[in-house]
Design an enzyme around this catalytic site. Structure first.
Site, PDB file in Angstrom:
ATOM      1  N   CYS A 104       0.888  -1.164   0.000  1.00 48.99           N
ATOM      2  CA  CYS A 104       0.000   0.000   0.000  1.00 48.99           C
ATOM      3  C   CYS A 104       0.921   1.207   0.000  1.00 48.99           C
ATOM      4  O   CYS A 104       1.563   1.488   1.018  1.00 48.99           O
ATOM      5  CB  CYS A 104      -0.924   0.031   1.220  1.00 48.99           C
ATOM      6  SG  CYS A 104      -1.904   1.546   1.232  1.00 48.99           S
ATOM      7  N   CYS A 107      -0.461   4.105   2.627  1.00 46.91           N
ATOM      8  CA  CYS A 107      -0.577   3.898   4.071  1.00 46.91           C
ATOM      9  C   CYS A 107      -0.323   2.438   4.387  1.00 46.91           C
ATOM     10  O   CYS A 107       0.804   1.957   4.235  1.00 46.91           O
ATOM     11  CB  CYS A 107      -1.904   4.404   4.621  1.00 46.91           C
ATOM     12  SG  CYS A 107      -3.363   3.936   3.677  1.00 46.91           S
ATOM     13  N   SER A 108      -1.350   1.696   4.789  1.00 49.55           N
ATOM     14  CA  SER A 108      -1.081   0.326   5.232  1.00 49.55           C
ATOM     15  C   SER A 108      -2.267  -0.581   4.946  1.00 49.55           C
ATOM     16  O   SER A 108      -2.510  -1.520   5.697  1.00 49.55           O
ATOM     17  CB  SER A 108      -0.761   0.321   6.724  1.00 49.55           C
ATOM     18  OG  SER A 108      -1.837   0.905   7.441  1.00 49.55           O
ATOM     19  N   CYS A 109      -3.024  -0.318   3.873  1.00 48.50           N
ATOM     20  CA  CYS A 109      -4.154  -1.184   3.528  1.00 48.50           C
ATOM     21  C   CYS A 109      -3.650  -2.616   3.346  1.00 48.50           C
ATOM     22  O   CYS A 109      -2.619  -2.839   2.699  1.00 48.50           O
ATOM     23  CB  CYS A 109      -4.825  -0.681   2.249  1.00 48.50           C
ATOM     24  SG  CYS A 109      -5.524   0.978   2.432  1.00 48.50           S
TER      25      CYS A 109
HETATM   26 FE    FE Z   1      -3.704   2.356   2.238  1.00 48.65          FE
END
Ligand code: FE
Length: 199
Positions: A104, A107-109
């Site tokens: 991602c 971010c951190s999906c």
């Molecule tokens: Fe994300």
């Protein structure tokens, strides 16, 4: 963490959880180390094992595999690992000629339903930026020297679509049970930073 509309990883309920955790720790009602242990369990044990069972099922059941590749969300739901994130899960098949890597960039999906919580490096800026710019270099740092004739495909996750890599079934595993096969599947092989060797 960057906040942007397509990667709304901090929902109202997540903000409330964070506020509650701070309050409970401040008042001495919970031990932060105990909370870390719970998170570690989801990050390293419970989550990735769900994904491993999805992969093992696909390896032993051709019909399930076709369903999984066509509609990952529904096929995964049928095993009881329902996404609570409102995101679809798209499954990417590794082959002798294609290696898939997921990231991602913003971010951190991450597909929590099948992989649990993302590891710290997945959320780090170096991984998020370099996975796109230099995927082969990143893979090399994870110990994976991808041959020149193998295409490396990088997939950028969003709030709407999360990816799960279906690694190749290792050679020498023809006689193994589905449960034993699931034990071979690593978290990183489902992110795409690992490839499974021979059993
Ligand atoms: Fe994300």
């Amino acid at each position: 963490m960057t906040d942007h509309p397509d990667h709304s990883h901090l929902s109202d309920s997540e903000l409330r959880v964070r506020a509650l955790e701070s309050l409970l720790v401040d008042k001495g009602l919970v031990d932060p180390a105990a909370l870390d242990a719970i998170v570690d369990t989801y990050e390293n044990k419970v989550g990735p094992r769900n994904g491993a069972r999805v992969v093992a099922r696909a390896w032993v059941d051709a019909d399930f595999k076709q369903w999984l590749l066509r509609d990952g969300t529904a096929a995964i739901d049928s095993l009881g690992y329902t996404s609570t994130q409102g995101a679809d899960i798209v499954v990417l098949e590794n082959t002798a000629k294609v290696h898939n890597l997921t990231v991602c960039t913003l971010c951190s999906c991450y597909p929590w339903a099948v992989l649990g919580l993302p590891p710290a490096w997945y959320k780090s800026f170096p991984y998020r930026s370099r996975a796109v710019k230099d995927p082969r270099g990143v893979l090399l740092e994870f110990g994976q020297d991808i041959a020149d004739d193998v295409e490396v495909r990088v997939w950028d996750s969003t709030a709407e679509v999360r990816y799960l890599v279906l690694p190749e079934r290792p050679a020498g595993t023809a006689d193994m049970t589905e449960d034993a096969l699931a034990e071979l599947v690593t978290r990183n092989s489902m992110i795409g930073t690992d490839r499974l060797g021979e059993a």
